[in-house]
Each structure stands twice: as structure tokens, then as C-alpha cells.
Design an enzyme around this catalytic site. Structure first.
Site, PDB file in Angstrom:
ATOM      1  N   LEU A  10       0.822  -1.220   0.000  1.00 43.28           N
ATOM      2  CA  LEU A  10       0.000   0.000   0.000  1.00 43.28           C
ATOM      3  C   LEU A  10       0.850   1.261   0.000  1.00 43.28           C
ATOM      4  O   LEU A  10       0.322   2.372   0.118  1.00 43.28           O
ATOM      5  CB  LEU A  10      -0.931   0.013   1.223  1.00 43.28           C
ATOM      6  CG  LEU A  10      -1.970  -1.110   1.270  1.00 43.28           C
ATOM      7  CD1 LEU A  10      -2.822  -0.995   2.534  1.00 43.28           C
ATOM      8  CD2 LEU A  10      -2.873  -1.085   0.043  1.00 43.28           C
ATOM      9  N   GLN A  12       4.149   3.887  -1.535  1.00 45.38           N
ATOM     10  CA  GLN A  12       4.308   4.693  -2.761  1.00 45.38           C
ATOM     11  C   GLN A  12       4.537   3.796  -3.979  1.00 45.38           C
ATOM     12  O   GLN A  12       3.916   3.991  -5.028  1.00 45.38           O
ATOM     13  CB  GLN A  12       5.487   5.678  -2.606  1.00 45.38           C
ATOM     14  CG  GLN A  12       5.588   6.642  -3.783  1.00 45.38           C
ATOM     15  CD  GLN A  12       6.895   7.435  -3.815  1.00 45.38           C
ATOM     16  OE1 GLN A  12       7.818   7.180  -3.036  1.00 45.38           O
ATOM     17  NE2 GLN A  12       6.979   8.380  -4.733  1.00 45.38           N
ATOM     18  N   ASP A  53       2.414  -8.685   8.538  1.00 52.06           N
ATOM     19  CA  ASP A  53       3.553  -7.993   9.144  1.00 52.06           C
ATOM     20  C   ASP A  53       4.779  -8.801   8.712  1.00 52.06           C
ATOM     21  O   ASP A  53       4.924  -9.969   9.090  1.00 52.06           O
ATOM     22  CB  ASP A  53       3.389  -7.987  10.669  1.00 52.06           C
ATOM     23  CG  ASP A  53       4.583  -7.363  11.373  1.00 52.06           C
ATOM     24  OD1 ASP A  53       5.647  -7.191  10.745  1.00 52.06           O
ATOM     25  OD2 ASP A  53       4.450  -7.064  12.581  1.00 52.06           O
ATOM     26  N   TYR A 142      19.123   3.390   7.530  1.00 49.22           N
ATOM     27  CA  TYR A 142      18.505   2.951   6.270  1.00 49.22           C
ATOM     28  C   TYR A 142      19.570   2.342   5.345  1.00 49.22           C
ATOM     29  O   TYR A 142      19.401   1.246   4.811  1.00 49.22           O
ATOM     30  CB  TYR A 142      17.848   4.165   5.608  1.00 49.22           C
ATOM     31  CG  TYR A 142      17.132   3.892   4.299  1.00 49.22           C
ATOM     32  CD1 TYR A 142      15.957   3.155   4.261  1.00 49.22           C
ATOM     33  CD2 TYR A 142      17.619   4.415   3.105  1.00 49.22           C
ATOM     34  CE1 TYR A 142      15.276   2.942   3.060  1.00 49.22           C
ATOM     35  CE2 TYR A 142      16.945   4.210   1.903  1.00 49.22           C
ATOM     36  CZ  TYR A 142      15.777   3.473   1.895  1.00 49.22           C
ATOM     37  OH  TYR A 142      15.110   3.270   0.706  1.00 49.22           O
TER      38      TYR A 142
END
Ligand code: NAD
Ligand code: SER
Length: 319
Positions: A10, A12, A53, A142
Site C-alpha cells: 500500500l 508509494q 507484518d 537505512y
């Protein structure tokens, strides 16, 4: 034909990748999943949706078995700015999720797509025309999860023969779903602000140069690398891909051609600026060109024209 599961579907990318995969392979053959539920009114007849999840291996395994999945597009992750705010959660989701996806793929014979990022590079990486194979010492959580993720995917291919493939995406520009909290989000926000208000305040400085790509090209890249002839792939995880390299000043100038009088000002966010400054100015994607015929269709000019047209229609704000 492939039976596909998309995690983080869901977000971008997933909001556009899921319909693109359904158009290509058939609606029932593509299972979307996320830790969120689809918005009310979403068209559930387009194809199946499951709550997953990705840090829960039992949930992944149950859906893979239920739908006889053979290919997992693993999009679920925290993006760079959010990951820097919540580094411990980012490690759990980005590394823990990938590890569990790879374990399910190993046990059940699935192929895996893993989206890495220009964030997998760091300040000691060559900044211009960053090569495919080069120094990777990222300084963000990240980036740590993306560099480690690339290595883990290569390991699962070498050690367990899992068909893992990936690309290092630059910042992605799109108009369907909002970006999820990355350093390159300004390049999406600027279009909405230009059409709604005729002005934008950028959180990155005017000369901050980063690679970017329009979403239709990103979708082509995903399909291109996953359908590539494995005999041609010297690399797997992950291919540099890019379409343009630009600064906020250059993007604003191009938008001004469509929105006369558009103004940009700057209120620099030191955290996201530091992240951007640690990433390359431009990457060399010749390995992707050579090994699976990667070729983007959109440059700054065509992307800007299309974004402005699509957003004017979407927001109901004519020129
Ligand atoms: P996004 O933040 O828009 O979407 C991520 C989705 O993952 C969200 O819908 C979120 O609800 C879901 N999610 C979060 N935690 C989860 C969990 N534990 N289990 C299952 N789902 C969970 O991100 P995106 O822009 O769509 O990016 C997708 C992937 O592509 C990420 O791995 C990202 O690092 C990578 N990528 C994106 C870009 C970009 O510019 N968008 C660039 C390079 C790489
Ligand atoms: N767009 C992404 C981010 O800024 C790049 O991986 O986090």
C-alpha cells in the site's frame, strides 16, 4: 506463470506496482499485502489482499502456502528519514523482514525482488558516476539495512539458490500515493505545492544533487530485472538504475515552465540534508543497461510535464 506476493503493497511503489503486475500477470495471480488495511472504498475485486507484518514469518508462510506463491516482491521497509528517527524499529523491519522473507523463499522455492537504494552508498563512495561495484560504507540506519540486505540476498542466491534480484532505486517521483518518509520526498511534495499554492519550501538546499526517476520507469525496472535472462546476469543484488540527476533549483526551474511565477524557498532540515549529502550526486547504471537492457523513458522535461498534467486533473485545479 508466476503467482506473486507483494509486501508493503500500500506504499508509494506498491500502490502502482500491484496494479501493474495485475495488468501483466492477471488480478488473481497477484496478492497485495501490508501491515495497514486498504483504504475504505478500495476496489477489492481487483485482486486478493492479505494482512502481513513482514517481521512475522508465520504470517508470511501462511499466505505463501494459501496462495501457492512462487515470487515475492518485498517492498515493506522504513524509508531513510523515518529510519533515522527510529533506528531500532528500522533494523527490525528492514533487516528482520527481509531475513524472514528470504527464509520463507528458501523453504518454499520462491524468487525474491528486493529494492535497494542510492542510500546503500555513503560519504566515502565516489560521488559522480558512482560505479556498480564500489565502496559501500553508508552512515544511516537505512543505508546499513540496504547494504546488508544486498549482501544477504546475494548470500541466499549463492548458498541456497534462491533467485534473488534487485535494483538500487534513486528518489522516485509519483502522484498516486504519498512518499513514505524519505530524503527525496521533496521531489514529490514540490509538484503538489506548485499546483496548490504556487510556492514550495524545500527541506533540502538548492544545490543538493541526487538521482531521481519517474514511477513508470521504476515499474519497468522491477519487471525488467525480474524477467531478465538469468544467464546474462553477472550481478543480482542490486543494480544501479537512474533516469536523471537534479537539484531542487533545477526542478523548480522546470516546474516554472508550466506554473509561471512558481517560487521556491529553503528551510533546511539538518537531518535530511546530512543524509542527502552522504549519497551520490549521480550513479552509473551501465551494468543494468548491459545485463538486462534497462533504458528509462522519462527525463526531467517529460516527467515534469506528465506530473503537472496528471496532478491538475487529480486535484481539479486547471492551469
Ligand atoms: P512506503 O513507505 O511508501 O511503503 C512501505 C509500506 O510498507 C507501507 O505501506 C507500510 O505500511 C508497509 N510496512 C511498514 N512496516 C511493515 C511491516 N512490518 N510489515 C509489512 N508492511 C510494512 O515505501 P515505498 O516508497 O513504497 O518503498 C518500497 C521499498 O522501495 C522500500 O524498501 C524502500 O526502501 C525502497 N525504495 C523506495 C524508494 C522511493 O523513492 N520510494 C527509493 C529507493 C528504494
Ligand atoms: N527515496 C528514498 C529515501 O529517500 C531513497 O531510498 O529514503
Amino acid at each position: 506463470m508466476a503467482k506473486i506476493l507483494v509486501t508493503g503493497g500500500l506504499g508509494q511503489i506498491g500502490s502502482e506496482l500491484v496494479p501493474a503486475l495485475r495488468a501483466r500477470y492477471g488480478g488473481e495471480r497477484v496478492v497485495a499485502s501490508d501491515i495497514r488495511l486498504p483504504p475504505a472504498g478500495a476496489n477489492s475485486s481487483d485482486g486478493p489482499f492479505e494482512f502481513i507484518d513482514c517481521t512475522r514469518q508465520s504470517q508470511l508462510r501462511a499466505v505463501v502456502h494459501k496462495h501457492e506463491i512462487d515470487t515475492i516482491y518485498h517492498l515493506a521497509a522504513l524509508l531513510s528519514a523515518v529510519a533515522e528517527e527510529k533506528p531500532h524499529i528500522a533494523w527490525d523491519v528492514n533487516m528482520g523482514g527481509l531475513y524472514r522473507v528470504l527464509e520463507v523463499a528458501r523453504a518454499d522455492g520462491c524468487a525474491v525482488f528486493f529494492p535497494s537504494s542510492i542510500g546503500a552508498f555513503g560519504p566515502s563512495t565516489p560521488k559522480e558516476a558512482t560505479p556498480q561495484d564500489t565502496i559501500q560504507r553508508p552512515t544511516t540506519m537505512y543505508g546499513v539495512t540496504k547494504a546488508a540486505g544486498e549482501l544477504l540476498c546475494d548470500y541466499y542466491h549463492e548458498r541456497f539458490h534462491v533467485d534473488t534480484r534487485g535494483v538500487r532505486f534513486p528518489g522516485l517521483v509519483s502522484h498516486m500515493a504519498p512518499p513514505g518518509g524519505g530524503t527525496t520526498d521533496y521531489a514529490v511534495e514540490i509538484f503538489f505545492a506548485a499546483i496548490r499554492h504556487g510556492r514550495y519550501t524545500s527541506f533540502l538546499g538548492p544545490e543538493t544533487r541526487l538521482d531521481m526517476m519517474y514511477m513508470p520507469d521504476a515499474l519497468e525496472a522491477v519487471v525488467g530485472v525480474m524477467e531478465a535472462d538469468p544467464a546474462r546476469l553477472a550481478h543480482r543484488n542490486s543494480f544501479n538504475v537512474t533516469a536523471m540527476s537534479l537539484t531542487p533549483e533545477e526542478l523548480a526551474a522546470e516546474i516554472r515552465r508550466h506554473v509561471p511565477g512558481f517560487e521556491i524557498e529553503y528551510d533546511i532540515d539538518p537531518v535530511r540534508q546530512a543524509i542527502a549529502d552522504s549519497w551520490p550526486d549521480s550513479i552509473d547504471d551501465s551494468a543494468a543497461h548491459a545485463e538486462w537492457d534497462w533504458a528509462p523513458s522519462h527525463d526531467l522535461r517529460s516527467m515534469t510535464a506528465d506530473m503537472i498534467e496528471k496532478l491538475r486533473n487529480k486535484l481539479g485545479i486547471p492551469a
